[in-house]
Write a protein that holds these residues in place. Structure first.
Motif, short mmCIF file in Angstrom:
data_model
loop_
_atom_site.label_atom_id
_atom_site.label_comp_id
_atom_site.label_asym_id
_atom_site.label_seq_id
_atom_site.Cartn_x
_atom_site.Cartn_y
_atom_site.Cartn_z
N THR A 109 0.83 -1.20 0.00
CA THR A 109 0.00 0.00 0.00
C THR A 109 0.87 1.25 0.00
O THR A 109 0.59 2.22 -0.70
N ASP B 114 -5.42 -0.79 -5.12
CA ASP B 114 -4.92 -1.41 -3.90
C ASP B 114 -5.92 -2.43 -3.40
O ASP B 114 -6.94 -2.08 -2.81
N GLU B 115 -5.63 -3.70 -3.62
CA GLU B 115 -6.51 -4.79 -3.21
C GLU B 115 -7.97 -4.51 -3.60
O GLU B 115 -8.84 -4.49 -2.75
MG LIG Z 1 -2.41 -2.63 2.16
#
Ligand SMILES: [Mg+2]
Ligand SMILES: Nc1ncnc2c1ncn2[C@@H]1O[C@H](COP(=O)(O)OP(=O)(O)OP(=O)(O)O)[C@@H](O)[C@H]1O
Ligand SMILES: Nc1ncnc2c1ncn2[C@@H]1O[C@H](COP(=O)(O)OP(=O)(O)OP(=O)(O)O)[C@@H](O)[C@H]1O
Ligand SMILES: [Mg+2]
Lengths: 290, 276, 282, 501, 360
Positions: C60, C190-191
């Motif tokens: 991240t 991000d994910e």
């Molecule tokens: Mg993360």
């Protein structure tokens, strides 16, 4: 990472709260006042009750804080005031916390009718004008600091109950609480062993922040003649004397500064403490009622 | 590791869930049937997987089995006795044989108590007093005996989940329920923790109800699997059968949607569009 | 360490993003924590670059550093070259002009990344109107177009609704629409599917693939799910402890991992034999 | 219109602001019996008799002149011509009779003033007030604002009656119906009463200002207001505040007030076995440093010799029984058998007498008695709560004050055994026959000299063995702005608003 | 605060058996019902409370000599209905309330409703201005402190807000009066209007509003200038309170993902703060504003005393200390109802601000 954290956490826990310079200031002021209340005011050479001096002397070499309308030494009264103001406000806060906390915990844990009953009563106390309630109680029981404390207790427990209830409701669904109950712990064990230790911190922070408010409220009642009984030296009562003798500013200013210092100290400490809590519990504290 | 010998048909049935329905009253009076006529059964030393999408009612089923959720209809029998709803009173003795391991490793242990004493709470329930001790249990789940004096925050998520498993195993349960016990763990840990749970449950002779939305992992540890969708069981059967020859359309879609780590860049199958 | 299709990355002005030697420290009082220890990742246009790794490895933070959205006390060094300029050196003003315009981001939890009290329309158009100076009607038109593109049903109506009225999958589509509103060249995801069900995830993955292919966007896909990685990423970088331990194309990394950590990750996956499913929905 | 209120001219069109701490309840004269009410009533209504300035030793003619019969039972009042109400109609005997009968009939707070008095119209100019017993105080009672004469036609038209069904109060709270120097412009019981000059007024004291605003302001604020020129008269400064404003062009008028602050020692054994003990009482009497208490109350305060304030006929100058002598006090205390038991001192803590808090006096008394060995515990209550115990005779030691209902020594006979205040001190009717005899003698005495002597004897005797210790007659401090040349104060109505010049 | 429901995540109902048509209406109806119930409770509390006071209201109401006359006392008791059994008294009390009759003051014999109608607007005006000042200053300071977290500005603002919370109001009131009125002459003296001014015709009872309605601009200026100083004094406490709460609720919001997402859209900081952060922080702030306003309404007695304001606080105080029970009951009831009303309003505002409350 977790190992490292594990090793350092316990040693850093208290200092984490106190690392904040404001918290250090707060803690030192409180320590100082405790010292004054417990030792210094007892061995202070001037009797706070003696009306032996000229009236309304301004601060000077003989009387650093001046004298009041009855010719008493304001400095020794301010010091002696710590013996009543501090313990009483602490007592009030502790009692409100215990009473409100227990009721809130019971309401939150058992829910349903018990919850409704307790919380509706709390709502009522909230809805009823605080000062009227306090005044009626004080008027009925007669003015005295103890009665003022009782009056304030009656009006101040609901905010603790609310906070405690929401904390307990949050916690009672926690998996560790349910796990405990699945292992056969009863309601009391569950509350005492699983829930309370985990919700106590925010309640204590709230209490810390409330000590100052308590002193102010009690002094307000004293100002209205419903609090401290003369000649007991009490900061709030002294400030209200000072209002009558406004030109003799020293009568009010010094006990006023004493109140200010204690309120600030407890707030600094409580703030720092709250900031060091984890964000989720800090949440509950900031959502407190006035 | 897949599909060890399925538990013998002769093993005694410890859990029978008969056509249960659970409804929630949601704020604003609308009723929500979270579990709608679910039936399951489980024997000793058997692992039953329960899979389905988020919100399909898996947790509710698990909670109903523990008596944490009042039933609208149907019944749950544990060792032949009905499971009564958990009131504010102490839980009846005969139900202490049902234990659960929860999804969130950060919430399943009391943060203010040493893990040793929390495991001891579990041991206190065990009918065979000396079946386990704390140190053994810790070692069993891959921790060091000296860890017993630590607090939960001193462990990582995977470690905590293993402690929670140790505590549950320590009670000597007849039925162990894992409600998505691996969902919030790192990919590299999921498989290990799931396998550990299976091993310990079988070793202790308990039945294991393993709930997950990850069919790929359930497949590796379960004997039988039930696929749940919107409160009902769409399909139930031996795990290989469901995995290879799913009969219900829903199970097929679910399987198809699982991305396969084969390095081929194959996109998973699309679900049918649903209206909310 | 940049071992990927060198042909796709011309030295000077690449249409994608190129991260080289990215270091990140976070200072808090006197303590200094090194989060990233020199990251090299190429994110070329028209391709999906995967960033895998265990929790806390700095995935991240890498994306955040590129966006200039690091927490207080962060100190970065290294390069993140985009259109010939180093993003890490840009003034906050110029960075702000790029964010949401040329470089967009999608967050893990769609329910948390949309403001619960602002309508979808509001959240979808405010940056368009800011960056592209669209008028009200123009922005509305574009918003409908976007929602249609990400396949949110009844776009006109959806614009008036609020986030809590959508499912997680729909919200993630909306978040993607927001990210695409100003035709960015780089998309940091991000994910994006971790909070979603497998079935919903499948749809979002397809959407991302299509956007990448159709619009030629450079996508950095952060995820710890190797299944997702294998389905979507063209190249994969594996991170651990603030370092990239392995980079390579998808097939290489997944079928023959070199680094022991990658190996361990892959070994931990449940084995997938051929799944016999009739893809009746396709 | 708004703007600054300070006025430099005192012409009749100007206005003046008077700050006062209200205890106002009503603007209906027949119902008022409070300090503020008296100020209001006196400004709005004339009474049959009145006093000249602050001299309350001799009633003078008001709306009527009077004659009192030798046996002091009949007062004959002859109306004077030329007085008119604010609506222009003349004041008649009927108005006078109606007003007095209304006070009696509606049983308001002041109705006791005319207890046992029969009001009768004789002719169009004359009325008589007849009492069953000698009532030499009656001419001193008549100037009371509560006995102000209202316009009977107007009041009747607005629900006024002479029995308990009277409904005129609401009207009188909006509109005045009197012949006084002022008319009511607006009335707000909590904040302010505004007066405008009565253009039909024919009396002697012409209003000094066309408009008077009487505001309810707390003491400390009063002080800042008058210093800032925001108000022209401040009525409730305590002695210290009054002293602080000295210098500059503010004037302070200080004088003894008619209030008397006293301690009562309960004579009822059941209430407290020490306070009823003669030696203990003497110890308290001699143990109080009166000088110090008087100094608390500032310039103009005096120690009264007995219960009757210095302003009235019958006042005692000083009495050695009430003087400070620590040795004598300790000796008496030793004889009393008291050994440090805690004795409660009850007092109302929300009352100030001329700006002076009873609380300070109580604290002072407590400290003084402590030095001679008496352990007093202060037990304050709001007056509303404490009145119960006081009136019920349940206080061991009480600290109270007495304000005159009318400026006559007869008003102080209530302090004798078996009477209103005497009973509050547990002093039963048969407790002291000698004092009772002296009281009867005083009541029967007529003629100023005889009355003076009889009341002095009574007070000396009470000071020896009675339960009351007169502590203090506080000062009245009125502060006026430089623009005010004179004010007219009076113990009965505090201040004559028309007299502010 | 609104109860947050425990059901987390995206709820996709398996089967919704019943469907709400007007969630906001139903929400408001529930809140309203609860409020009415509370009002009922308040009447009970006022009644019980005033009957618990041990002192005899007769003694308090009547003059010294009248109270000694048993006939007058008996008549008074009868008139006030004090000779009836308590439950009957309560029912009578409720019956009178329904007709808007709050009884008659023992002290002034004026209808309590009329007295409250005079005193209440005074305090309401003061409290409104105070709360407006507090909202503007408190929220701004809290926002600023949160955005500058752990920097000098944050520390200074927090310390100042704590000072505001720590100074005894009554003393501060006198001090401010001394400085700004007496020394500096910036503000006019005590009271709601200059003594020579004539109050504007009564419409709302708020002098500023009434004077505007009547077109009396000089009166408006006068009323406003009298209002500012006491309002500032009152506001100091609430400013402290709101600063603290705004700071922490803004901090909470700043940690939310949607703020990061808004920044990632490249919106200017000003827009992110006003549109995203403030709006998110609003619900807890409104709760506190509601509570603070409620407490301002009944808690102003100390300031009212100093500024000769004669509002509901002073009225309540006089009523309580004079044991004017009808007045105590009236004021308790009115303030209670207003407080409940404010809470209801806060609930309505939740609905307006937060679509999750408004739309299901
Ligand atoms: Mg993360
Ligand atoms: N306490 C509750 N009150 C009302 N509705 C609830 C409650 N708990 C769950 N629900 C609803 O019941 C349905 C089933 O929930 P449940 O938690 O059993 O799903 P799940 O399959 O465990 O999902 P997940 O994978 O997200 O845990 C959901 O729609 C959920 O919103
Ligand atoms: N605000 C912050 N201040 C200091 N350290 C931080 C902060 N945010 C994250 N970190 C640290 O930075 C490191 C990398 O975090 P990052 O969020 O990038 O991990 P991640 O790979 O995205 O993990 P996950 O898979 O859990 O999302 C972690 O060690 C984390 O503790
Ligand atoms: Mg679940």
């Amino acid at each position: 990472m977790s190992l490292e954290q594990g090793l350092t956490r316990p040693r850093f826990r208290l200092p984490a709260t106190l690392r904040n310079p404001m918290a250090v200031v707060g803690a030192s002021i409180i320590l100082l006042w405790i010292l004054v209340a417990a030792v210094i005011s007892h061995i202070w050479p001037v009797d706070p009750l003696a009306q032996n001096f000229d009236r309304l002397l301004p601060p000077g070499a003989a009387h650093w804080f001046g004298t009041d309308q009855l010719g008493r030494d304001v400095l020794s009264r301010t010091l002696a005031g710590s013996q009543t103001s501090l313990p009483l406000s602490l007592l009030l806060v502790v009692c409100a916390m215990i009473l409100g906390g227990s009721l809130g915990a019971i309401a939150g844990y058992f829910g349903k009718a018990i919850d409704e009953t307790i919380m509706r009563i709390a709502d009522l106390v909230f809805a009823f004008p605080t000062i009227i309630l306090a005044m009626v109680i004080a008027a009925a029981l007669g003015p005295s600091l103890t009665n003022a404390v009782i009056a304030m207790l009656i009006v101040s427990w609901p905010s603790y109950a609310r906070v405690m209830r929401s904390l307990v409701i949050g916690a009672r669904g926690s998996e560790y609480v349910i796990a405990g109950r699945l292992m056969g712990s009863g309601a009391f064990t569950s509350l005492w062993r699983d829930i309370l230790p985990n919700v106590l911190a925010p309640l204590l922070v709230l209490a810390t922040l409330d000590v100052g408010t308590a002193i102010l409220l009690l002094s307000g009642l004293s100002f209205l003649g419903l609090g401290a009984v003369p000649p007991t030296p009490d900061w709030g009562a002294m400030v209200s004397d000072g209002v009558q003798q406004f030109s003799s500013w020293w009568i009010a200013v010094f006990p006023g500064l004493a109140i200010l210092s204690v309120v600030l100290a407890f707030n600094f400490l409580g703030d720092a403490w709250r900031d060091s809590l984890d964000p989720r519990t800090a949440d509950a504290v900031q959502g407190r009622a006035i | 590791m897949t599909n060890e010998t399925p538990a013998g048909d002769g093993a005694e049935e410890i859990l029978a869930v008969n056509d249960i329905t659970v409804t929630y009253r949601r704020p604003g009076r609308s009723l929500l049937t979270a579990v709608d006529g679910v039936s399951l059964s489980l024997r000793r030393s058997e692992v039953l997987g329960l899979v389905g999408e988020s919100g399909c009612g898996k947790s509710t089923t698990a909670r109903a089995v523990c008596g944490l959720e009042p039933l609208t209809s149907g019944s749950v029998l544990f060792n032949g006795e009905p499971v009564s709803p958990l009131s504010m009173k102490r839980r009846p003795k005969h139900l202490l044989g049902i234990q659960m391991v929860f999804q969130n490793p950060y919430a399943s242990l009391n943060p203010r108590r040493r893990i040793g004493s929390q495991i001891e709470d579990g041991l206190g329930l065990n009918r065979q007093r000396d079946a386990w001790n704390v140190n053994e249990l810790l070692e069993k789940v891959g921790l060091h005996p000296s860890d017993r004096d630590k607090y939960p925050h001193q462990f990582s998520g995977g470690q905590r989940q293993r402690i929670a498993i140790a505590r549950a195993i320590g009670t000597g349960p007849d039925l162990l329920i894992g409600d998505e016990p691996i969902a919030s763990l790192d990919a590299s840990l999921q498989q290990r923790v799931a396998a550990l749970m299976r091993d310990l449950a079988i070793q202790a002779g308990s039945g294991l109800l393993f709930i997950s939305h990850d069919l790929a992992i359930v497949r590796t540890i379960a004997d039988r699997v039930a696929v749940m969708n919107r409160g009902i069981i769409e399909e139930e059967g031996p795990v290989d059968t469901v995995w290879r020859h799913p009969t219900s359309a829903y199970a097929r879609r679910l399987l198809a949607a699982i991305p396969v780590a084969d390095g081929l860049g194959k996109l998973p199958g699309l679900p049918t569009r649903r209206q909310n | 360490m940049a071992g990927i299709n060198a042909s796709a990355a011309p030295a000077t002005v690449s249409p994608g993003l190129s991260i080289r030697g990215l270091r990140l420290e976070i200072r808090n009082g006197k303590s200094i924590k090194t989060i990233l220890k020199g990251i090299d990742v190429e994110v070329p246009a028209g391709r999906i670059t995967g960033l895998a790794g265990e929790s806390g490895s700095g995935k991240t933070m890498t994306a955040m550093a590129v966006c200039g959205l690091l927490p207080d006390g962060s100190v970065t060094s290294g390069d993140a070259i985009f259109e010939g300029q180093n993003l890490l050196d840009l003034s906050p003003r110029r960075m702000n002009a790029l964010r949401g315009r040329k470089i967009s981001m999608i967050f893990q939890d769609p329910t948390a990344s949309l403001h619960p009290m602002i309508s979808i329309g509001g959240q979808l158009t405010d940056h368009m109107r800011h960056h592209m100076k669209y008028g009200k009607a123009e922005a509305h038109h574009r918003a409908v177009e976007l929602l249609t593109m990400v396949e949110v049903p009844r776009p006109e109506e959806a614009l008036r609704k609020f986030p809590h009225q959508f499912s997680g999958g729909q919200l993630q589509r909306i978040a993607i629409a927001i990210a695409l509103a100003c035709n960015p060249s780089v998309l940091l995801a991000d994910e994006p599917t971790t909070a979603l069900d497998v079935t919903v995830q499948a749809g979002v993955l397809r959407l991302l693939r299509r956007l990448c292919d159709d619009l030629g966007i450079a996508i950095l896909l952060v995820t710890h799910d190797l299944g997702v990685m294998s389905a979507l990423a063209d190249t994969i970088a594996v991170m651990r402890n603030g370092e990239v331990v392995e980079t390579g194309n998808r097939f290489q990394v997944i079928t023959s991992p070199k680094h022991p950590y990658t190996k361990a990750l892959i070994d931990a996956l449940p084995t997938h034999e051929a799944i016999m499913v009739d893809d009746d929905d396709e | 219109s708004s703007g600054s209120s300070s006025n430099t001219n005192t012409g009749s069109s100007s206005s003046v602001v008077v700050d006062s701490s209200f205890d106002l309840k009503t603007a209906d004269p027949a119902r008022e019996f409070e300090t503020t009410g008296a100020i209001v009533a006196h400004a709005l209504y004339e009474s049959l008799l009145t006093f000249n300035g602050d001299d309350v030793t001799k009633p003078v003619d008001g709306l009527a002149s009077y004659k009192i019969s030798d046996d002091a039972k009949v007062v004959t009042l002859t109306m004077k011509a030329g007085h008119t109400f604010s609506d222009g109609t003349p004041v008649t005997v009927d108005d006078a009779v109606f007003s007095l009968e209304r006070v009696q009939g509606i049983k308001g707070n002041p109705s006791f003033l005319l207890d046992g008095v029969k009001v009768a119209k004789v002719d169009d100019h004359t009325l008589t007030l007849t009492s069953a017993h000698a009532n030499p105080a009656l001419p001193f009672i008549l100037p009371n604002g509560a006995l102000g004469i209202v316009n009977s036609k107007v009041v009747k038209a607005n629900g006024g009656t002479t029995d308990a069904n009277d409904k005129a109060e609401a009207f009188l709270n909006k509109t005045s119906a009197g012949s006084g120097p002022y008319q009511l412009e607006s009335y707000d019981v909590a904040s302010q009463v505004v007066f405008t000059a009565n253009t039909k007024y024919t009396g002697s004291e012409k209003p000094g200002h066309g408009r008077v605003v009487l505001r309810n302001v707390a003491g400390p604020t009063q002080k800042l207001n008058i210093q800032a020129g925001d108000s022209q008269v401040a009525l409730d400064l305590n002695p210290d505040q009054a002293k602080e404003v000295q210098g500059g062009d503010l004037k302070t008028i200080s004088g003894a007030s008619p209030y008397m602050i006293f301690l009562l020692m309960n004579q009822n054994q059941a209430v407290n076995k020490f306070t009823s003990n003669q030696d203990f009482m003497t110890a308290v009497r001699r143990g109080i440093d009166y000088g110090k208490i008087v100094s608390l109350a500032g310039t103009g305060a005096v120690q009264p010799g007995g219960v009757i304030p210095s302003l009235f006929v019958g006042a005692l100058k000083s009495d050695p029984s009430n003087s400070f002598d620590a040795t004598a006090a300790k000796a008496s205390l030793a004889k009393s058998g008291y050994s440090g038991e805690e004795i409660p001192l009850n007092f109302p803590n929300d009352i100030t007498v001329q700006g002076l808090e009873l609380q300070s006096i109580a604290a002072s008394v407590q400290a003084q008695l402590k030095t001679i060995g008496i352990n007093v515990k202060l037990a304050p209550q709001p007056v509303a709560t404490e009145l119960d115990a006081y009136r019920g005779g349940k206080e061991s030691i009480g600290l109270w004050y007495w304000g005159p209902d009318y400026p006559d020594p007869a008003d102080y006979l209530v302090f004798t055994p078996g009477q209103l205040v005497g009973l509050r001190a547990g002093w039963a009717a048969n407790a002291s026959p000698s004092i009772t005899a002296l009281a009867n003698k005083a009541q029967a005495a007529t003629g100023n000299d005889a009355r003076q002597a009889a009341y002095e004897d009574l007070q000396r005797a009470m000071n020896k063995t009675g339960p009351f210790i007169p502590l203090l007659q506080p000062a009245k401090n009125v502060v006026t702005a430089g623009t005010i040349s004179s004010v007219s104060l009076n113990p009965v109505w505090t201040i004559d608003l028309a007299g502010i010049k | 605060m609104p109860e947050s429901s425990n059901s987390g995540g995206q709820a996709r109902p398996a089967k919704a058996t019943a469907r709400g048509h007007h969630p906001l209406a139903r929400y408001l109806a529930t809140r309203l019902g609860l409020s009415v119930l509370l009002v009922f409770g308040v009447t009970l509390v006022t009644f019980v409370l005033t009957n618990l006071v041990p002192a005899d209201p007769v003694q308090a109401a009547l003059g010294e000599q009248a109270a000694a006359d048993p006939q007058i006392v008996a008549q008074f008791r009868k008139q006030a209905g004090l000779d009836q059994p308590l439950p009957v008294q309560y029912v009578n009390y409720l019956g009178r309330l329904l007709t808007g009759n709050l009884g008659t003051s023992n002290q002034t014999r004026l209808p309590v409703s009329q007295e409250i109608a005079k005193a209440f607007p005074a305090t309401a005006e003061l409290a409104l201005v105070a709360i407006l000042i507090s909202i503007v200053i408190g929220v701004a300071l809290g926002l600023w402190a949160a955005l500058r977290r752990r920097r000098a500005a944050d520390h200074v603002i927090r310390a100042v807000s704590l000072v505001g919370l720590s100074i005894p109001t009554f003393w501060l009131a006198l001090l401010m009066y001394y400085i700004f009125f007496f020394k500096l002459r910036i503000f006019p003296g005590s009271g709601r209007l200059s003594p020579t001014a004539i109050a504007p015709p009564h419409v709302t009872g708020l002098y500023t509003v009434d004077s505007l309605l009547a077109g009396q601009l000089d009166n408006f200026a006068d009323a406003l200038s009298h209002l500012i100083l006491p309002a500032l004094v009152l506001a100091l406490y609430t400013v402290g309170l709101l600063t603290r709460f705004s700071r922490s609720s803004v901090l909470d919001v700043l940690n939310q993902d949607f703020v990061k997402a808004a920044k990632a859209k490249g919106l200017p900081a000003r827009v992110v703060v006003t549109r995203y952060v403030l709006r998110g922080a609003l619900v807890p702030i409104i709760t506190i504003v509601g509570l603070a306003f409620g407490s301002l309404l009944s808690g102003t007695v100390l300031v009212e005393k100093v500024f000769a304001w004669h509002g509901i606080g002073e009225y309540a105080f006089t009523a309580a200390t004079k044991l004017d029970l009808p007045a105590v009951m009236g004021v308790g009831l009115v303030v209670g109802i207003v407080y409940i009303g404010i809470n209801f309003l806060v609930d309505v505002l939740y609905g307006v601000i937060d679509p999750r409350v408004r739309i299901q």
